[in-house]
Scaffold this motif. Sequence first.
Motif, PDB file in Angstrom:
ATOM      1  N   TYR A   1       0.823  -1.203   0.000  1.00  0.00           N
ATOM      2  CA  TYR A   1       0.000   0.000   0.000  1.00  0.00           C
ATOM      3  C   TYR A   1       0.856   1.250   0.000  1.00  0.00           C
ATOM      4  N   LYS A   2       0.231   2.316  -0.458  1.00  0.00           N
ATOM      5  CA  LYS A   2       0.846   3.636  -0.476  1.00  0.00           C
ATOM      6  C   LYS A   2      -0.198   4.605   0.043  1.00  0.00           C
ATOM      7  N   LYS A   3       0.203   5.536   0.908  1.00  0.00           N
ATOM      8  CA  LYS A   3      -0.726   6.496   1.494  1.00  0.00           C
ATOM      9  C   LYS A   3      -0.452   7.883   0.936  1.00  0.00           C
ATOM     10  N   VAL A   4      -1.524   8.539   0.494  1.00  0.00           N
ATOM     11  CA  VAL A   4      -1.450   9.923   0.045  1.00  0.00           C
ATOM     12  C   VAL A   4      -2.601  10.656   0.724  1.00  0.00           C
ATOM     13  N   GLY A   5      -2.304  11.390   1.774  1.00  0.00           N
ATOM     14  CA  GLY A   5      -3.351  12.075   2.536  1.00  0.00           C
ATOM     15  C   GLY A   5      -4.211  11.067   3.269  1.00  0.00           C
ATOM     16  N   HIS A   6      -5.524  11.108   3.016  1.00  0.00           N
ATOM     17  CA  HIS A   6      -6.456  10.153   3.621  1.00  0.00           C
ATOM     18  C   HIS A   6      -6.802   9.022   2.658  1.00  0.00           C
ATOM     19  N   VAL A   7      -6.088   8.924   1.560  1.00  0.00           N
ATOM     20  CA  VAL A   7      -6.379   7.920   0.535  1.00  0.00           C
ATOM     21  C   VAL A   7      -5.246   6.899   0.502  1.00  0.00           C
ATOM     22  N   TYR A   8      -5.627   5.627   0.538  1.00  0.00           N
ATOM     23  CA  TYR A   8      -4.670   4.523   0.446  1.00  0.00           C
ATOM     24  C   TYR A   8      -4.821   3.868  -0.919  1.00  0.00           C
ATOM     25  N   HIS A   9      -3.711   3.578  -1.541  1.00  0.00           N
ATOM     26  CA  HIS A   9      -3.686   2.863  -2.817  1.00  0.00           C
ATOM     27  C   HIS A   9      -3.122   1.482  -2.521  1.00  0.00           C
ATOM     28  N   LEU A  10      -3.941   0.429  -2.671  1.00  0.00           N
ATOM     29  CA  LEU A  10      -3.528  -0.937  -2.384  1.00  0.00           C
ATOM     30  C   LEU A  10      -3.357  -1.710  -3.682  1.00  0.00           C
ATOM     31  N   VAL A  11      -2.311  -2.525  -3.734  1.00  0.00           N
ATOM     32  CA  VAL A  11      -2.040  -3.383  -4.875  1.00  0.00           C
ATOM     33  C   VAL A  11      -1.754  -4.773  -4.333  1.00  0.00           C
TER      34      VAL A  11
ATOM     35  N   LYS B   1     -15.608   4.543   8.942  1.00  0.00           N
ATOM     36  CA  LYS B   1     -16.209   4.729   7.631  1.00  0.00           C
ATOM     37  C   LYS B   1     -15.119   4.892   6.578  1.00  0.00           C
ATOM     38  N   ILE B   2     -15.208   4.084   5.496  1.00  0.00           N
ATOM     39  CA  ILE B   2     -14.269   4.168   4.384  1.00  0.00           C
ATOM     40  C   ILE B   2     -15.035   4.077   3.072  1.00  0.00           C
ATOM     41  N   TYR B   3     -14.422   4.538   2.012  1.00  0.00           N
ATOM     42  CA  TYR B   3     -14.947   4.326   0.659  1.00  0.00           C
ATOM     43  C   TYR B   3     -13.968   3.417  -0.058  1.00  0.00           C
ATOM     44  N   PHE B   4     -14.455   2.282  -0.524  1.00  0.00           N
ATOM     45  CA  PHE B   4     -13.640   1.240  -1.133  1.00  0.00           C
ATOM     46  C   PHE B   4     -13.933   1.200  -2.624  1.00  0.00           C
ATOM     47  N   LYS B   5     -12.901   1.350  -3.451  1.00  0.00           N
ATOM     48  CA  LYS B   5     -13.088   1.334  -4.898  1.00  0.00           C
ATOM     49  C   LYS B   5     -12.048   0.446  -5.540  1.00  0.00           C
TER      50      LYS B   5
ATOM     51  N   ASN C   1      -9.469 -18.368  -9.280  1.00  0.00           N
ATOM     52  CA  ASN C   1      -9.663 -18.645 -10.708  1.00  0.00           C
ATOM     53  C   ASN C   1      -8.653 -17.894 -11.560  1.00  0.00           C
ATOM     54  N   ALA C   2      -7.410 -17.909 -11.152  1.00  0.00           N
ATOM     55  CA  ALA C   2      -6.367 -17.158 -11.841  1.00  0.00           C
ATOM     56  C   ALA C   2      -5.204 -18.079 -12.183  1.00  0.00           C
ATOM     57  N   PRO C   3      -4.307 -17.641 -13.043  1.00  0.00           N
ATOM     58  CA  PRO C   3      -3.097 -18.424 -13.319  1.00  0.00           C
ATOM     59  C   PRO C   3      -2.225 -18.561 -12.074  1.00  0.00           C
ATOM     60  N   ALA C   4      -1.130 -19.258 -12.202  1.00  0.00           N
ATOM     61  CA  ALA C   4      -0.281 -19.586 -11.051  1.00  0.00           C
ATOM     62  C   ALA C   4       0.219 -18.350 -10.313  1.00  0.00           C
ATOM     63  N   GLY C   5       0.569 -17.295 -10.996  1.00  0.00           N
ATOM     64  CA  GLY C   5       1.090 -16.094 -10.350  1.00  0.00           C
ATOM     65  C   GLY C   5       0.020 -15.150  -9.845  1.00  0.00           C
ATOM     66  N   GLY C   6      -1.238 -15.432 -10.134  1.00  0.00           N
ATOM     67  CA  GLY C   6      -2.317 -14.551  -9.729  1.00  0.00           C
ATOM     68  C   GLY C   6      -2.482 -13.377 -10.676  1.00  0.00           C
ATOM     69  N   ILE C   7      -3.531 -12.623 -10.460  1.00  0.00           N
ATOM     70  CA  ILE C   7      -3.822 -11.447 -11.280  1.00  0.00           C
ATOM     71  C   ILE C   7      -3.592 -10.212 -10.423  1.00  0.00           C
ATOM     72  N   LYS C   8      -2.874  -9.247 -10.953  1.00  0.00           N
ATOM     73  CA  LYS C   8      -2.606  -8.019 -10.211  1.00  0.00           C
ATOM     74  C   LYS C   8      -3.874  -7.161 -10.205  1.00  0.00           C
ATOM     75  N   VAL C   9      -4.295  -6.766  -9.009  1.00  0.00           N
ATOM     76  CA  VAL C   9      -5.468  -5.904  -8.854  1.00  0.00           C
ATOM     77  C   VAL C   9      -5.080  -4.707  -7.995  1.00  0.00           C
ATOM     78  N   SER C  10      -5.752  -3.598  -8.210  1.00  0.00           N
ATOM     79  CA  SER C  10      -5.442  -2.398  -7.434  1.00  0.00           C
ATOM     80  C   SER C  10      -6.732  -1.760  -6.939  1.00  0.00           C
ATOM     81  N   TYR C  11      -6.633  -1.142  -5.777  1.00  0.00           N
ATOM     82  CA  TYR C  11      -7.779  -0.556  -5.098  1.00  0.00           C
ATOM     83  C   TYR C  11      -7.400   0.824  -4.590  1.00  0.00           C
ATOM     84  N   ARG C  12      -8.399   1.657  -4.427  1.00  0.00           N
ATOM     85  CA  ARG C  12      -8.216   2.961  -3.799  1.00  0.00           C
ATOM     86  C   ARG C  12      -9.221   3.058  -2.663  1.00  0.00           C
ATOM     87  N   ILE C  13      -8.733   3.350  -1.459  1.00  0.00           N
ATOM     88  CA  ILE C  13      -9.584   3.400  -0.267  1.00  0.00           C
ATOM     89  C   ILE C  13      -9.418   4.760   0.384  1.00  0.00           C
TER      90      ILE C  13
END
Length: 144
Positions: free
Chosen positions: A89-99, A124-128, A105-117
């Motif tokens: 994760y990376k924090k910028v202000g009150h927003v966290y960027h998670l990877v 209370k959080i907003y999850f996207k 149901n993914a290949p052996a290495g998995g699928i890279k996904v990213s989120y912004r919280i």
Amino acid sequence: MIIIKFKRLLLIALLPILLLTITCAPTHAATWHRGTPTVLRGHWKTKTWRPYKQYKMTGHAYLKVHQTWFTNSPALPPVDPSSVMKVYYKKVGHVYHLVGRDFNNAPAGGIKVSYRIKVYNRHKIYFKQLHQLRKDINHTYYKY
């Protein structure tokens, strides 16, 4: 006279080296951290809502955040919950960027996904999920 000229030459020769050592100080890229932030850990759910207007079913979306992984469950079936492992994760202000990596149901290495919280407060959080068209995942979650 010779000593003064020698000192000036030495100063001129060492000045670029001195400036390089001052300007090239090691910078710590304190942007990405391993795991999940402590403010996000715990169990979260949305208020009761109807994700799809054409159906009368209502439900809750759930989010469970642990130290190194998290699981998000959509509001209505038949969609499986997704577990994301190897989180950074990376924090910028009150927003966290998670990877992380989704291994469902993914290949052996998995699928890279990213989120912004966005953290409003500790209850209370907003999850996207980025690059996702589903609306039942991107929502405001409350701690329970």
